[in-house]
Design a protein around this motif. Structure first.
Motif, PDB file in Angstrom:
ATOM      1  N   SER A 197       1.017  -1.466  -0.225  1.00  0.00           N
ATOM      2  CA  SER A 197      -0.102   0.120  -0.076  1.00  0.00           C
ATOM      3  C   SER A 197       1.186   1.089   0.196  1.00  0.00           C
ATOM      4  N   ALA A 198       1.945   1.124   0.994  1.00  0.00           N
ATOM      5  CA  ALA A 198       2.852   2.329   0.642  1.00  0.00           C
ATOM      6  C   ALA A 198       3.675   2.750  -0.952  1.00  0.00           C
ATOM      7  N   GLY A 199       3.306   1.710  -0.551  1.00  0.00           N
ATOM      8  CA  GLY A 199       4.253   1.601  -2.401  1.00  0.00           C
ATOM      9  C   GLY A 199       3.972   1.998  -3.872  1.00  0.00           C
TER      10      GLY A 199
ATOM     11  N   LEU B 126      -7.075   1.457  -1.954  1.00  0.00           N
ATOM     12  CA  LEU B 126      -7.268  -0.055  -1.314  1.00  0.00           C
ATOM     13  C   LEU B 126      -6.415  -0.980  -2.507  1.00  0.00           C
ATOM     14  N   VAL B 127      -5.732  -1.775  -1.495  1.00  0.00           N
ATOM     15  CA  VAL B 127      -4.673  -2.075  -2.136  1.00  0.00           C
ATOM     16  C   VAL B 127      -5.698  -3.759  -2.646  1.00  0.00           C
ATOM     17  N   VAL B 128      -5.534  -4.119  -3.547  1.00  0.00           N
ATOM     18  CA  VAL B 128      -6.189  -6.082  -3.603  1.00  0.00           C
ATOM     19  C   VAL B 128      -5.109  -6.778  -4.766  1.00  0.00           C
ATOM     20  N   GLY B 129      -4.322  -7.447  -3.521  1.00  0.00           N
ATOM     21  CA  GLY B 129      -3.358  -8.396  -4.415  1.00  0.00           C
ATOM     22  C   GLY B 129      -3.732  -9.831  -4.641  1.00  0.00           C
TER      23      GLY B 129
ATOM     24  N   GLY C  83      -4.891 -10.644  -0.318  1.00  0.00           N
ATOM     25  CA  GLY C  83      -3.921  -9.541   0.358  1.00  0.00           C
ATOM     26  C   GLY C  83      -4.575  -8.564   0.047  1.00  0.00           C
ATOM     27  N   VAL C  84      -5.224  -8.235   1.069  1.00  0.00           N
ATOM     28  CA  VAL C  84      -6.138  -6.647   0.810  1.00  0.00           C
ATOM     29  C   VAL C  84      -5.128  -5.701   2.019  1.00  0.00           C
TER      30      VAL C  84
ATOM     31  N   SER D 166      -5.344  -5.523   6.382  1.00  0.00           N
ATOM     32  CA  SER D 166      -7.095  -6.158   6.843  1.00  0.00           C
ATOM     33  C   SER D 166      -6.841  -7.646   6.320  1.00  0.00           C
ATOM     34  N   GLU D 167      -8.266  -8.641   6.776  1.00  0.00           N
ATOM     35  CA  GLU D 167      -8.448  -9.810   6.618  1.00  0.00           C
ATOM     36  C   GLU D 167      -9.395  -9.635   5.525  1.00  0.00           C
ATOM     37  N   GLY D 168      -8.945  -8.748   4.453  1.00  0.00           N
ATOM     38  CA  GLY D 168     -10.246  -8.405   3.424  1.00  0.00           C
ATOM     39  C   GLY D 168     -10.092  -9.515   2.465  1.00  0.00           C
ATOM     40  N   GLY D 169      -8.766 -10.369   2.190  1.00  0.00           N
ATOM     41  CA  GLY D 169      -8.808 -11.496   1.361  1.00  0.00           C
ATOM     42  C   GLY D 169      -9.728 -12.770   2.227  1.00  0.00           C
ATOM     43  N   HIS D 170     -10.675 -12.707   2.711  1.00  0.00           N
ATOM     44  CA  HIS D 170     -10.969 -14.107   2.898  1.00  0.00           C
ATOM     45  C   HIS D 170     -12.652 -13.809   3.544  1.00  0.00           C
ATOM     46  N   ILE D 171     -13.207 -12.632   2.742  1.00  0.00           N
ATOM     47  CA  ILE D 171     -14.519 -12.422   2.807  1.00  0.00           C
ATOM     48  C   ILE D 171     -15.235 -13.657   1.926  1.00  0.00           C
ATOM     49  N   GLY D 172     -16.433 -13.727   2.436  1.00  0.00           N
ATOM     50  CA  GLY D 172     -16.766 -14.806   1.249  1.00  0.00           C
ATOM     51  C   GLY D 172     -16.749 -13.898  -0.801  1.00  0.00           C
TER      52      GLY D 172
END
Length: 344
Positions: A112-114, A146-149, A155-156, A171-177
């Motif tokens: 995210s910082a990058g 927002l960064v999603v990879g 990862g989120v 975050s633990e957003g990669g584990h949403i449904g």
């Protein structure tokens, strides 16, 4: 911290389940210049300290004044307990071994910082994804990023600008449904749910191993004919299977369908996350899979078509006004770790 330490090279690490990337960077202007980098096989190392010492021994006159190490997982007391490696990241131990200040951050804080330091006009660093209508919204200054990879996992991370400066968060957003949007995705959901104590999460399909699971699902349920080339993919290791699927996507029906489902699921995950985070500063697709498969995301604007297809008009408007970029800079996590020293 002294000026000499701040202006000296910084040692950075991106610790993944497959690869360990190390680099030395030197402050230059608002960013950093790469001096040297090397890659190690995570599973072949007995600790993080040993490859770092070998890396630094190549040029003993080029000594870092500090280190920032990024890995997957929460940071507790300067340590990350890795789930995808045979050892952990232990900041206090490394400080003792290296004799320099060491900071340990979550890998998506680094990514995210990058993103803040990407040149969005340079296609070698980032590619804007046109919306279905051809528009390319501009990121709002100071807006949430927002960064999603998708890589070994999903990862989120996100960035916010506050009066005290820029803050990066994992975050633990990669584990949403796992999203469901048609008959194939519903069948995949049911297939992946077998034997689980709860509903399948997005990472089970939107990741490198997830692409392999999608392919296996299509073949085993006979939704797509399995060619001899496709059968050979099933014999490959989980690590090498995604690249083989991508390479055959234009010629093998099961590989092609797997890539389509993968991109569609990636887009739906991002749409759901955008509804939660409202990233007016931009959505960035990071991670190796997107960077290595740009054509699959751009072809027929597949990613954006699925991203913009929601069940409410106001969500469609949100999607259509969200700036979306595919990060292509393979050193993003390393530069991001250097920047993460001061933003998190």
């Amino acid at each position: 911290m002294s000026d000499a330490t701040v202006n000296s090279p910084i040692l950075v690490a991106d610790v993944g389940g497959t690869n360990l990337n190390l680099a030395l960077l030197i402050p230059e202007g608002p960013g950093f210049r790469l001096l040297r980098k090397a890659r190690f096989r995570t599973q072949e190392e007995r600790s993080l300290t040993e490859p770092i010492l070998r890396f630094l021994a190549v040029d003993p006159f080029l000594r870092p004044g500090r280190a920032c190490l990024a890995g997957a997982g929460p940071v507790v007391d300067g340590r990350i307990r890795l789930t995808n490696a045979p050892w952990d990241i232990d900041g206090p131990d490394l400080e003792g071994a290296l004799g320099i200040p060491v900071k340990v951050v979550n890998d998506f804080i680094a990514l995210s910082a990058g993103t803040l330091h990407l040149d969005l006009a340079d296609p070698a660093q980032a590619i804007p994804l046109p919306h279905v209508d051809g528009s390319l919204p501009e990121p709002a200054p100071g807006g949430l990023v927002l960064v999603v990879g998708a890589g070994t996992g999903l990862g989120v991370g996100f960035l916010v600008t506050s009066p005290s400066g820029i803050r990066a968060f994992p975050s633990e957003g990669g584990h949403i449904g796992l999203p469901v949007y048609d008959e194939d995705s519903l069948a995949l959901w049911r297939h992946l749910a077998e034997g689980l104590p709860g509903p399948p999460g997005a990472e089970l399909a939107v990741s490198g191993p997830g692409l392999g699971r999608i392919f296996r699902f299509l073949v085993e349920t006979r939704r797509v004919a399995c060619t001899p080339e496709g059968a050979a993919i099933l014999e490959l290791s989980e690590e090498t299977r995604p690249a083989a699927i991508s390479a055959l996507a234009e010629s093998d029906p099961a590989c092609g369908r797997a890539m389509v489902i993968f991109v569609d699921l990636y887009a739906r995950v991002c749409a759901d996350l955008c509804a939660a985070f409202l990233p007016s500063g931009g959505l960035f697709l990071a991670g190796g899979i997107a960077a290595k498969n740009v054509d699959h995301f751009l072809k027929e604007r597949r990613f954006m078509a699925r991203f913009e297809r929601n069940y409410r008009d106001h969500l469609d408007r949100l999607a259509r006004t969200t700036p979306v970029f595919l990060a292509c800079d393979y050193d993003l996590s390393l530069h991001g770790a250097a920047h993460a020293w001061s933003v998190s």
